[in-house]
Write a protein that holds these residues in place. Sequence first.
Motif, short mmCIF file in Angstrom:
data_model
loop_
_atom_site.label_atom_id
_atom_site.label_comp_id
_atom_site.label_asym_id
_atom_site.label_seq_id
_atom_site.Cartn_x
_atom_site.Cartn_y
_atom_site.Cartn_z
N SER A 284 0.98 -1.33 0.12
CA SER A 284 0.04 0.14 0.08
C SER A 284 0.93 1.22 0.04
O SER A 284 0.64 2.30 -0.52
CB SER A 284 -0.98 0.12 1.15
N GLN B 194 -7.51 0.33 -0.38
CA GLN B 194 -8.05 -0.96 0.36
C GLN B 194 -9.50 -0.80 1.06
O GLN B 194 -10.23 -1.63 1.21
CB GLN B 194 -6.99 -1.20 1.31
N ASP C 5 -5.64 -1.57 -4.74
CA ASP C 5 -5.40 -1.99 -3.72
C ASP C 5 -6.21 -2.91 -2.98
O ASP C 5 -7.31 -2.53 -2.41
CB ASP C 5 -5.25 -0.81 -2.56
N GLU C 6 -5.81 -4.19 -3.13
CA GLU C 6 -7.04 -5.39 -2.88
C GLU C 6 -8.34 -5.01 -3.03
O GLU C 6 -9.10 -5.19 -2.07
CB GLU C 6 -6.86 -5.55 -1.49
MG LIG Z 1 -2.31 -2.75 2.04
#
Ligand SMILES: [Mg+2]
Lengths: 247, 297
Positions: A55, A83, A154-155
């Motif tokens: 991140s 995220q 991010d994810e």
């Molecule tokens: Mg992360």
Amino acid sequence: MATDVHGEVTADRAVVEINGLTRSFDGRAVLDELDLTVRSGEFVALLGRSGCGKSTLLRVLAGLDRDIDGSVLVPRRRAVAFQAPRLMPWKRVWRNVVLGLPGRPARETAIRALAEVGLEHRADAWPKTLSGGEAQRASLARALVRAPDLLLLDEPFGALDALTRIKAQQQVAEVWQRRGCAVLLVTHDVEEALLLADRVLVMQDGVIAHEQPVDLPRPRDVGAPEFTALRAGLLAELGVVAPQSPL
Amino acid sequence: MSTHDTPPEAHTAVVSGDGPERAVARGAAAVELERLVSASSRRRRVPRWLRRATGPVLLLVLWQVLSATGVLQSDVLASPGTIARTAGGLFADGTLPSAMAVSVQRVAVGLVSGVVVGVGLGLLSGLMRTGEDLIDAVVQMLRAVPFAGLVPLLIVWLGIGETVKVALIALAAAFPLYLNTYAGIRGVDDQLIEAGVTLGLGRWGLIRHVVLPGALPGALTGLRFALASAWLALVFGETVNASDGIGFLMDQAREFYRTDVIVVCLIVYAFLGLAADVVVRTLERLLLQWRPTFTGK
Ligand SMILES: [Mg+2]
Ligand SMILES: Nc1ncnc2c1ncn2[C@@H]1O[C@H](COP(=O)(O)OP(=O)(O)OP(=O)(O)O)[C@@H](O)[C@H]1O
């Protein structure tokens, strides 16, 4: 430009060029002399242990973190899906999606983007009423609607159930193919990385420790022997001992 | 884990029992069960307003009984009946409505000025570093002075006319508004600002779409505090020196030991305060419907 030395191959031009990137928190270098190049239109997946700095790297690329050493070159048009969804709680979903777009963006623009992630029926909802996965998809729609040259994810599929996740992955793949933007996808899911990416990176000790090109034809088959072999290799790279350990 | 591994006797025990809580034998340990009742069915039995009205009504009855039996003398506190009659009279001859109009106008003008000053300064120091450096220290210092203590100075400056009362109210309202607006702006989630930046919002866009909406809950809290302070300042200003308004009515009544009139005025004050609070609450409900909040049980 210096890259013009390579000649006319514009598709292979680098859109992200990172050289010797270092980012420290309280004296601890989370990113340590990291080098990375992403070519235009390339889909790159980034794997790595929790807390290894994925991140952090993404925030640097998004231009949010400027306390850095080294050189970083990124496209001006970037979009990020964080995220956490980070929707503005005081704006209805569709207004969140078009927030920041130039001019007076029409509601239809938002609806179309929301339809891409299967969320058009929630366009008028307040973010507080969205489920975790819905909020994540809204955030994804907000990133996709911007037609960026570099998409940072991010994810983005973390809170999705298996079916919705597969659909959302297909959406991202589709948008990527249609728009031809470069994508950097942070994920914990090796399979997801191999399904979507041209190249899978493994981050460790603040650098890209391993790089795995994925030359499989699309759409990819999770059951294919080449796929399984790649997955085993990456899992080993991540330090997972038993390669066939599904959850 | 689930009910599947409970022995069959346990199931029958659950179904056949009818107490709210039972212990079910489950292997060696006993598991306590609790029946979760629908919240609406539990609440509907007695309407809420009726339950809430019981206390005040009982108090009124007690008060009337004490007055009627002579325990409570009328020069200490008039009976509810007398007060009601007095209120009717004051309304009928126009004394009360005109006094109310004067007082409400004072509060309104003072409050609006206070909002303009308080929110304005709050925005300046919340949004700009230079603004903060210039304004915040000064305001924090002034805040330590109780506003009522400024009355002599205000009288010297503004005389004893209408301006001084309005100024007092404005002053009282400005501080909570400033503090809460400022704190609201500074309390906006940094993650949302970041998201706004990545969405391509410029400085003004960030202020308009992220900072100000994020600061609104704080500012509205400030408005509620400001209202409370404004009423206080009104009562204070009107009872110290005035030739009209509710406070003046009250002051007059004091000289003639008219406790009934005093109580009527107090009730009017309370009523106006409540009405203002309802306005702010409605404003909050309309403007903050996006907010995920705890609504109470
Ligand atoms: Mg992360
Ligand atoms: N603002 C900060 N101050 C101090 N340390 C930080 C800060 N931000 C991140 N870190 C640290 O930097 C490291 C990398 O964080 P980062 O968020 O990049 O991890 P990650 O790889 O994304 O992990 P995950 O997969 O769990 O999301 C972590 O050890 C984290 O504690």
